[in-house]
Structures are given as C-alpha cells and as structure tokens.
Design an enzyme around this catalytic site. Structure first.
Site, PDB file in Angstrom:
ATOM      1  N   HIS A  83      20.303 -37.766  10.297  1.00 12.44           N
ATOM      2  CA  HIS A  83      20.905 -38.495   9.245  1.00 12.44           C
ATOM      3  C   HIS A  83      22.363 -39.333   9.806  1.00 12.44           C
ATOM      4  O   HIS A  83      22.701 -40.234   9.361  1.00 12.44           O
ATOM      5  CB  HIS A  83      21.257 -37.893   8.101  1.00 12.44           C
ATOM      6  CG  HIS A  83      22.274 -36.835   8.340  1.00 12.44           C
ATOM      7  ND1 HIS A  83      22.267 -35.461   8.375  1.00 12.44           N
ATOM      8  CD2 HIS A  83      23.780 -36.963   8.038  1.00 12.44           C
ATOM      9  CE1 HIS A  83      23.357 -34.929   8.681  1.00 12.44           C
ATOM     10  NE2 HIS A  83      24.295 -35.727   8.370  1.00 12.44           N
ATOM     11  N   ASP A 128      15.852 -32.943   9.783  1.00  8.69           N
ATOM     12  CA  ASP A 128      16.920 -33.772  10.310  1.00  8.69           C
ATOM     13  C   ASP A 128      17.278 -33.368  11.571  1.00  8.69           C
ATOM     14  O   ASP A 128      18.295 -32.798  11.634  1.00  8.69           O
ATOM     15  CB  ASP A 128      17.854 -33.550   9.130  1.00  8.69           C
ATOM     16  CG  ASP A 128      19.243 -34.446   9.269  1.00  8.69           C
ATOM     17  OD1 ASP A 128      19.356 -35.501   9.681  1.00  8.69           O
ATOM     18  OD2 ASP A 128      20.280 -33.761   8.490  1.00  8.69           O
TER      19      ASP A 128
END
Length: 174
Positions: A83, A128
């Site tokens: 992210h 992630d």
C-alpha cells in the site's frame, strides 16, 4: 530500557530451511547472522535513546519525503507494504534511506531499480507486501544489517511477543 555500550543482542534466526541463491557476505565481526542488533545508548534532545536496535529498518521516500518504513532482507532488497507504493509506479519518484535512527544526517539515500508488488494485492490490504531493489548493493555495518525472514511454516503462537517498528503515527490525531 536496557542499554549497554554496544551490547550485541542475538535474535533467533528462522532461516535454517531457507534456500539462498547467493553466497552470504560476512563483512565484519558484528554481523554473525540476520536479526542481530548492535545497541548503544545516546542522548538525543535530552532523552536516552537506543541506537542500532532495528538496523534493518529503512525509510522509504517519495519525492524525498518519508512515506513508509521497510526492512532490509538482502544487500539490494527491501521488504515493505504494497500500500506504500500503490499510487505511483515510477521508480524515479522513490528512494530508500538506510542507517536512519532519529535524524537523517548520518544516513544514505539510495535510488531503486525495481519494484515488485504482490500480484494479488488490492486496496483491501490483502497480500499487502512488496519488494524494492536498490540500484547499488549496500555494505553491512553495525547500524545497517538484514532482518531474518521466517520459514514458510512459521506461525507465532497466541501471546507471542511481536514488534512493529516504523516512524508512522501511533494513534489517531484529535
């Protein structure tokens, strides 16, 4: 806080079954394995701080401004959260700073040559994870060292002591 002058604290390395595609380079007496800290105490702005507690921590910069932390896993590779890199894929906009403790004066800023974001990453924070490849190979020092990566079967038990490190916020403002 327990600080001693240059105390070497050993962490268990879960890498025993990992396969390496390179010959590890041991460049000094202070680097025996991954996950080693070389803690020394310093006074910064009137407060006692431990320097070298997390020598694998790096600062990821976007246009020269801090955006996320990462961990050194190799002389040229940094592990971070996907992210942190999702908005822009242009490598020239990013750099990594190694050797950062409290202030960046004694650190080195490095350009990148590759960004690898997990193919199943979505904005929902699933998968992630990302890798950044540094343009140049870095040398290990007492304050720049690799973190250990867990064995694929490693699963911490409930109640295990874990650490999350970074320079982000620790709570909501206001």
């Amino acid at each position: 806080m327990a600080c001693g002058p240059g105390d070497l604290q050993s962490l268990t390395s879960p890498l025993s079954s990992a396969r390496l595609d390179y010959q590890p380079s041991i460049e000094g007496p202070w680097l025996r394995a991954c996950g080693q800290t070389n803690v020394s105490c310093r006074v910064v702005k009137g407060k006692l701080v431990e320097v070298g507690k997390w020598p694998w921590q790096v600062s990821i910069l976007f246009l020269g401004t801090y955006i996320c932390s990462g961990s050194l896993i190799h002389h040229q590779w940094v592990l971070t959260a996907a992210h942190c890199l999702q908005r822009f894929k242009d490598l020239s906009l990013y750099s990594v700073m190694v050797g950062v403790h409290q202030r960046p004066e004694n650190s080195t800023q490095l350009p990148l040559t590759r960004m690898v974001i997990h193919k199943d990453f979505s904005n929902l924070m699933s998968q992630d994870i990302a890798l950044l490849k540094l343009r140049d190979s870095i040398s290990w020092s007492p304050f720049v060292q690799p973190v250990c990566l867990p064995n694929i079967k490693f699963k911490p038990s409930i109640g295990s002591m874990c650490w999350v490190i970074g320079w982000g916020t620790t709570g909501k403002k206001g």
